[in-house]
Structure formats: C-alpha cells, structure tokens
Write a protein that holds these residues in place. Structure first.
Motif, PDB file in Angstrom:
ATOM      1  N   ASP A  78       0.822  -1.212   0.000  1.00 13.95           N
ATOM      2  CA  ASP A  78       0.000   0.000   0.000  1.00 13.95           C
ATOM      3  C   ASP A  78       0.856   1.261   0.000  1.00 13.95           C
ATOM      4  O   ASP A  78       0.593   2.197  -0.741  1.00 13.95           O
ATOM      5  N   LYS A  82       1.071   4.195  -2.980  1.00  8.57           N
ATOM      6  CA  LYS A  82       0.886   5.629  -2.742  1.00  8.57           C
ATOM      7  C   LYS A  82       2.090   6.420  -3.261  1.00  8.57           C
ATOM      8  O   LYS A  82       1.929   7.432  -3.946  1.00  8.57           O
ATOM      9  N   THR A 186      -5.490  12.168  -4.774  1.00 10.35           N
ATOM     10  CA  THR A 186      -6.374  11.627  -3.740  1.00 10.35           C
ATOM     11  C   THR A 186      -7.290  10.562  -4.322  1.00 10.35           C
ATOM     12  O   THR A 186      -7.453   9.479  -3.751  1.00 10.35           O
ATOM     13  N   LEU A 187      -7.866  10.852  -5.481  1.00  8.57           N
ATOM     14  CA  LEU A 187      -8.774   9.919  -6.137  1.00  8.57           C
ATOM     15  C   LEU A 187      -8.067   8.616  -6.513  1.00  8.57           C
ATOM     16  O   LEU A 187      -8.551   7.521  -6.229  1.00  8.57           O
ATOM     17  N   ILE A 189      -5.165   7.339  -5.358  1.00  9.51           N
ATOM     18  CA  ILE A 189      -4.688   6.585  -4.189  1.00  9.51           C
ATOM     19  C   ILE A 189      -5.845   5.819  -3.563  1.00  9.51           C
ATOM     20  O   ILE A 189      -5.720   4.642  -3.230  1.00  9.51           O
ATOM     21  N   LYS A 190      -6.981   6.473  -3.428  1.00  7.80           N
ATOM     22  CA  LYS A 190      -8.163   5.820  -2.846  1.00  7.80           C
ATOM     23  C   LYS A 190      -8.567   4.606  -3.681  1.00  7.80           C
ATOM     24  O   LYS A 190      -8.815   3.523  -3.148  1.00  7.80           O
ATOM     25  N   GLN A 191      -8.602   4.769  -4.995  1.00  6.80           N
ATOM     26  CA  GLN A 191      -9.004   3.660  -5.866  1.00  6.80           C
ATOM     27  C   GLN A 191      -8.012   2.510  -5.799  1.00  6.80           C
ATOM     28  O   GLN A 191      -8.404   1.351  -5.715  1.00  6.80           O
ATOM     29  N   GLU A 193      -5.779   1.819  -3.389  1.00  4.32           N
ATOM     30  CA  GLU A 193      -5.747   1.200  -2.061  1.00  4.32           C
ATOM     31  C   GLU A 193      -6.984   0.341  -1.836  1.00  4.32           C
ATOM     32  O   GLU A 193      -6.907  -0.732  -1.254  1.00  4.32           O
ATOM     33  N   ASP A 194      -8.129   0.829  -2.305  1.00  2.00           N
ATOM     34  CA  ASP A 194      -9.368   0.054  -2.156  1.00  2.00           C
ATOM     35  C   ASP A 194      -9.297  -1.251  -2.946  1.00  2.00           C
ATOM     36  O   ASP A 194      -9.978  -2.224  -2.600  1.00  2.00           O
TER      37      ASP A 194
END
Length: 199
Positions: A78, A82, A186-187, A189-191, A193-194
């Motif tokens: 993770d 990032k 931000t978008l 990284i969120k995608q 990591e999810d």
C-alpha cells in the motif's frame, strides 16, 4: 556522409533541451543545437534530418526517463502504491509548470502531425508506448482490473487526464494545476488502495 564519432545522438538531444530551456521552443533550430553541442550543423543533420524529428526525439527521451523512474518504483505494498502514484503525478505536474517546455513541445508536434503522416506515426508510437508502460505498471500495483475496468483502459484514461490537465494549464491563465493534481492524487490513491487484496 561519414558517421560522426565525436558526439552521440543523446548528446544532441541534451543540447536541444538546453537550447529550449534557454531560448524557448520557438527558437529551437538545428543550428542552435549544433552550436550548443560545439559541432557542425552537418553532424546534427546526420542524426536528425528535420527540426520536427529532433523535437520528437526530445519528447520521447523525456517520456522514457519519466517512465523508467516509475518502473523502478512499482511494488505491491500500500505505501509503495501511494509513493508510485505521488511520484508519477509529481513528474506530470512538473511537466505542466510554466517553466517546463515538455507540453508546448508535445502539442507543437501534435499540431504538425495533423499535416505530416511521419510525425503522426511517431506520436502515435509514443502514445502507444506510454499507454502500454502505464498498463503494465497499473497491473503490477493494482491488478488487471479496477472496479470492472481493465488496466489497459485505465492507462489510456490516466494519460488522457494528464494531457488534458496540461492543455488547461497552458490555456487558462489562472488554472490551479496544483489543486487539480492533488485531487487526482487523492482519487487515484483511494481507488488503488481500495483495490488492494486484504491480508
């Protein structure tokens, strides 16, 4: 024509970059590149038949350098996902800065390619290369599919987003590229990591 043995093609590409930084894209000439490298114009013409060919090589060299840097970073943890996203977007953001010549050079070539099939083929090859490299990198950090969309499609979408932000940065005087890139970071990284497998 005898092959010059004193200077390499890469030396001339570096001279071209220096010329662009000092004088801007519009003042880039094969003569200026020769003078910057301390060689004759004939030496430059041996490697690059036209200014457009030189410009394609400069853009290709810059792309290769950026993608190689990201290639060395790709990992599956993770934290590294990032860092990979942040490094990639920082590189793209720098290419969008007012003191960067990359996108003005790239879009000059896009314009020239509308009337020159050889340049169009070279730019097509460059875009295809970028999409393929990014697809492999996305697969390495997030798998073959994110939210039902293939890594191949994600690579095209991400490259289009970056190029689109470059156009807006170049055309809109008060465009806040930093804000846009931070939102994109931000978008993404969120995608990513999810999408990581749970341990």
């Amino acid at each position: 024509m005898a092959e010059p043995n004193v200077i390499t093609k890469q030396d001339l590409i570096e001279s071209a970059k220096t010329c662009i930084v000092k004088n801007g894209v519009n003042k880039l000439t094969l003569k200026a590149v020769a003078e910057g490298a301390g060689v004759t114009q004939g030496t430059v013409y041996y490697h690059f038949k036209t200014k457009d060919q030189l410009m394609v090589e400069v853009v290709s060299d810059m792309c290769q350098t950026s993608w190689d840097r990201l290639e060395r970073m790709k990992k599956n943890s993770d934290q590294q996902v990032k860092e990979w996203i942040q490094t990639g977007l920082q590189s793209a953001s720098k290419r969008n800065s007012s003191d960067s010549f990359y996108h003005s050079l790239f879009y000059s070539l896009i314009t020239a390619s509308l009337h020159n099939n050889k340049i169009r083929e070279q730019i097509s090859g460059l875009l295809t290369y970028e999409n393929q490299v990014l697809e492999k990198q996305i697969e390495a950090v997030a798998g073959k599919e994110l939210y039902g969309v293939s890594a191949e499609v994600w690579s095209v979408l991400m490259n289009a987003l970056i190029d689109g932000l470059a156009i807006q940065s170049m055309m809109i005087e008060d465009f806040d590229a930093n804000k846009a890139f931070k939102g994109l970071e931000t978008l993404l990284i969120k995608q990513m990591e999810d999408n990581q497998p749970s341990t």
